[in-house]
Design a protein around this motif. Structure first.
Motif, PDB file in Angstrom:
ATOM      1  N   VAL A 193     -95.070 -31.610 -11.362  1.00 44.34           N
ATOM      2  CA  VAL A 193     -96.043 -32.497 -12.275  1.00 44.34           C
ATOM      3  C   VAL A 193     -95.640 -31.457 -13.511  1.00 44.34           C
ATOM      4  O   VAL A 193     -95.329 -30.473 -13.460  1.00 44.34           O
ATOM      5  N   SER A 194     -95.464 -32.380 -14.802  1.00 42.03           N
ATOM      6  CA  SER A 194     -95.279 -31.758 -15.740  1.00 42.03           C
ATOM      7  C   SER A 194     -96.498 -30.950 -16.409  1.00 42.03           C
ATOM      8  O   SER A 194     -97.604 -31.187 -15.898  1.00 42.03           O
ATOM      9  N   PRO A 195     -96.262 -29.931 -17.283  1.00 46.05           N
ATOM     10  CA  PRO A 195     -97.364 -29.333 -17.698  1.00 46.05           C
ATOM     11  C   PRO A 195     -98.518 -29.970 -18.393  1.00 46.05           C
ATOM     12  O   PRO A 195     -99.543 -29.799 -18.168  1.00 46.05           O
ATOM     13  N   GLY A 196     -98.161 -30.894 -19.036  1.00 44.80           N
ATOM     14  CA  GLY A 196     -99.148 -31.968 -19.425  1.00 44.80           C
ATOM     15  C   GLY A 196    -100.100 -32.657 -18.459  1.00 44.80           C
ATOM     16  O   GLY A 196    -101.398 -32.841 -18.826  1.00 44.80           O
ATOM     17  N   GLY A 197     -99.234 -33.242 -17.713  1.00 44.94           N
ATOM     18  CA  GLY A 197    -100.114 -33.642 -16.278  1.00 44.94           C
ATOM     19  C   GLY A 197    -100.884 -32.840 -15.742  1.00 44.94           C
ATOM     20  O   GLY A 197    -102.024 -33.245 -15.132  1.00 44.94           O
ATOM     21  N   ARG A 198    -100.618 -31.585 -15.419  1.00 50.02           N
ATOM     22  CA  ARG A 198    -101.399 -30.512 -15.023  1.00 50.02           C
ATOM     23  C   ARG A 198    -102.721 -30.388 -15.690  1.00 50.02           C
ATOM     24  O   ARG A 198    -103.898 -29.971 -15.044  1.00 50.02           O
ATOM     25  N   ILE A 199    -102.770 -30.509 -17.056  1.00 49.22           N
ATOM     26  CA  ILE A 199    -103.924 -30.566 -17.832  1.00 49.22           C
ATOM     27  C   ILE A 199    -104.702 -31.985 -17.696  1.00 49.22           C
ATOM     28  O   ILE A 199    -106.045 -31.870 -17.667  1.00 49.22           O
ATOM     29  N   PHE A 200    -104.111 -33.016 -17.630  1.00 49.01           N
ATOM     30  CA  PHE A 200    -104.626 -34.336 -17.618  1.00 49.01           C
ATOM     31  C   PHE A 200    -105.329 -34.346 -16.254  1.00 49.01           C
ATOM     32  O   PHE A 200    -106.499 -35.025 -16.072  1.00 49.01           O
ATOM     33  N   SER A 201    -104.879 -33.961 -14.915  1.00 52.75           N
ATOM     34  CA  SER A 201    -105.250 -34.316 -13.575  1.00 52.75           C
ATOM     35  C   SER A 201    -106.746 -33.776 -13.314  1.00 52.75           C
ATOM     36  O   SER A 201    -107.487 -34.467 -12.720  1.00 52.75           O
ATOM     37  N   PRO A 202    -107.112 -32.426 -13.807  1.00 52.63           N
ATOM     38  CA  PRO A 202    -108.553 -32.290 -13.688  1.00 52.63           C
ATOM     39  C   PRO A 202    -109.427 -33.052 -14.364  1.00 52.63           C
ATOM     40  O   PRO A 202    -110.586 -33.208 -14.082  1.00 52.63           O
ATOM     41  N   ILE A 203    -109.016 -33.660 -15.683  1.00 51.45           N
ATOM     42  CA  ILE A 203    -110.063 -34.492 -16.293  1.00 51.45           C
ATOM     43  C   ILE A 203    -110.059 -35.742 -15.376  1.00 51.45           C
ATOM     44  O   ILE A 203    -111.323 -36.161 -15.425  1.00 51.45           O
ATOM     45  N   PHE A 204    -108.851 -36.271 -14.731  1.00 55.04           N
ATOM     46  CA  PHE A 204    -109.199 -37.448 -14.072  1.00 55.04           C
ATOM     47  C   PHE A 204    -110.194 -37.259 -12.981  1.00 55.04           C
ATOM     48  O   PHE A 204    -110.771 -38.140 -12.394  1.00 55.04           O
ATOM     49  N   THR A 205    -109.918 -36.111 -12.183  1.00 58.51           N
ATOM     50  CA  THR A 205    -110.745 -35.993 -11.011  1.00 58.51           C
ATOM     51  C   THR A 205    -112.046 -35.305 -11.310  1.00 58.51           C
ATOM     52  O   THR A 205    -113.071 -35.668 -10.503  1.00 58.51           O
ATOM     53  N   MET A 206    -112.339 -34.881 -12.510  1.00 61.08           N
ATOM     54  CA  MET A 206    -113.598 -34.328 -12.854  1.00 61.08           C
ATOM     55  C   MET A 206    -114.778 -34.986 -13.224  1.00 61.08           C
ATOM     56  O   MET A 206    -115.767 -35.066 -12.502  1.00 61.08           O
ATOM     57  N   VAL A 207    -114.273 -36.291 -14.126  1.00 61.11           N
ATOM     58  CA  VAL A 207    -115.186 -37.180 -14.621  1.00 61.11           C
ATOM     59  C   VAL A 207    -116.012 -37.863 -13.486  1.00 61.11           C
ATOM     60  O   VAL A 207    -117.253 -37.982 -13.635  1.00 61.11           O
ATOM     61  N   PRO A 208    -115.289 -38.615 -12.583  1.00 63.10           N
ATOM     62  CA  PRO A 208    -115.894 -39.518 -11.482  1.00 63.10           C
ATOM     63  C   PRO A 208    -116.690 -38.549 -10.585  1.00 63.10           C
ATOM     64  O   PRO A 208    -117.950 -39.006 -10.293  1.00 63.10           O
ATOM     65  N   GLN A 209    -116.465 -37.362 -10.503  1.00 63.22           N
ATOM     66  CA  GLN A 209    -117.127 -36.375  -9.703  1.00 63.22           C
ATOM     67  C   GLN A 209    -118.595 -36.205 -10.349  1.00 63.22           C
ATOM     68  O   GLN A 209    -119.607 -35.982  -9.621  1.00 63.22           O
TER      69      GLN A 209
END
Length: 285
Positions: free
Chosen positions: A185-201
């Motif tokens: 995963v790109s460094p930027g993708g590693r920042i975006f992924s927690p946002i993607f998984t955190m908000v629905p939870q």
């Protein structure tokens, strides 16, 4: 409370004991080859102990009979335990702990075996892994799925194994300190992924908190381990665990990924944008 009695497994699992013993053995052997600092060792063993206590002690009895304890258990199994262990970066250490013949076969399989390469690609897929990580929170919260997973011991064990495995897969991607490639995963993708998984939870946790009726009657059916604990109080605290602590852990992962991006940028290890070749004007010499 009798500590030894509390440490006894609610339901003994030979497979789980074997996994924990082998993983500890590999890490101890690997330390003889790779230098592992005190912080990394502490992260590994704290995470290892937390996972074991959550899966193979009397806590499992309470997790089957109280919603908020069940959510605490999954917070450790899915978020905190795998985060701590992967924060120790144990991959190379545990690989070095394998006997030489096993390491040779593993390296050969990664180069030549099609199924192994496909499995590795799926386990590090930049879109699939965050999606599975999120689904392992939301799917098991669906009331019908939750009902059957708490009553069928086979489905219950599958649920716990699934959240642990996807937790390791996810944090392996997010905590990777390398540039892309070789990181999946790109460094930027590693920042975006927690946002993607955190908000629905967090949204799911908020919905549970503000719902004024019992969503999960299975815990009453099983018999609540804390009988003086109100149904809605149990549900509200469980929703808050998803809303706040889980969100904080994901935020911590985001900050670690942001620190990795800044470190790679300061060392000029980020991929540079490709420049289009300049075109000379027509008629120019």
């Amino acid at each position: 409370m009798d500590v030894l009695a509390w440490l006894q497994p609610w339901e003994f699992s030979p497979a789980l004991v074997l996994v924990f013993v082998v993983s500890a053995w590999l890490f101890v052997r690997g330390r003889r080859v790779h230098r592992v600092g005190a912080v990394r060792q502490s992260l590994f063993w704290v995470g290892w102990v937390m996972l074991y206590l959550s899966m193979h002690t009397q806590l499992d009895y309470y997790a089957e009979r109280m919603f908020f304890i069940h959510r605490l258990q999954h917070l450790v199994l899915h978020h905190l335990g795998p985060l701590l262990i992967m924060g120790a970066y144990p991959g190379q250490v545990m690989r070095a702990g394998l006997p030489l013949a096993w390491r040779t076969r593993l390296a050969a399989a990664r180069r030549t075996s099609g199924p192994v390469r496909v499995l590795e690609a799926l386990a590090t897929h930049r879109f699939l892994v965050p999606f599975l990580f999120l689904m392992m929170v939301l799917v098991w919260l669906e009331p019908t799925v939750q009902f059957y997973s708490m009553l069928d011991w086979r489905l219950y064990r599958f649920m716990n194994w699934a959240v642990v495995i996807t937790g390791f897969m996810y944090w392996n991607l997010i905590l990777d300190r390398r540039p892309h490639p070789p990181a999946a995963v790109s460094p930027g993708g590693r920042i975006f992924s927690p946002i993607f998984t955190m908000v629905p939870q967090m949204i799911a946790g908020a919905v549970i908190v503000f719902t004024e009726h019992d969503i999960y009657p299975v815990f009453d059916l099983c018999g609540r381990a804390l009988p003086n604990f109100g149904v809605l109080d149990d549900q509200i605290i469980g929703g808050l665990i998803m809303w706040v602590p889980a969100g904080l852990i994901e935020t911590f992962g985001l900050l670690v990924a942001l620190g990795t991006l800044m470190r790679l940028s300061s060392r000029n290890r980020l991929p540079q944008p490709k420049r289009r070749p300049s075109r000379r004007p027509v008629g120019a010499a």
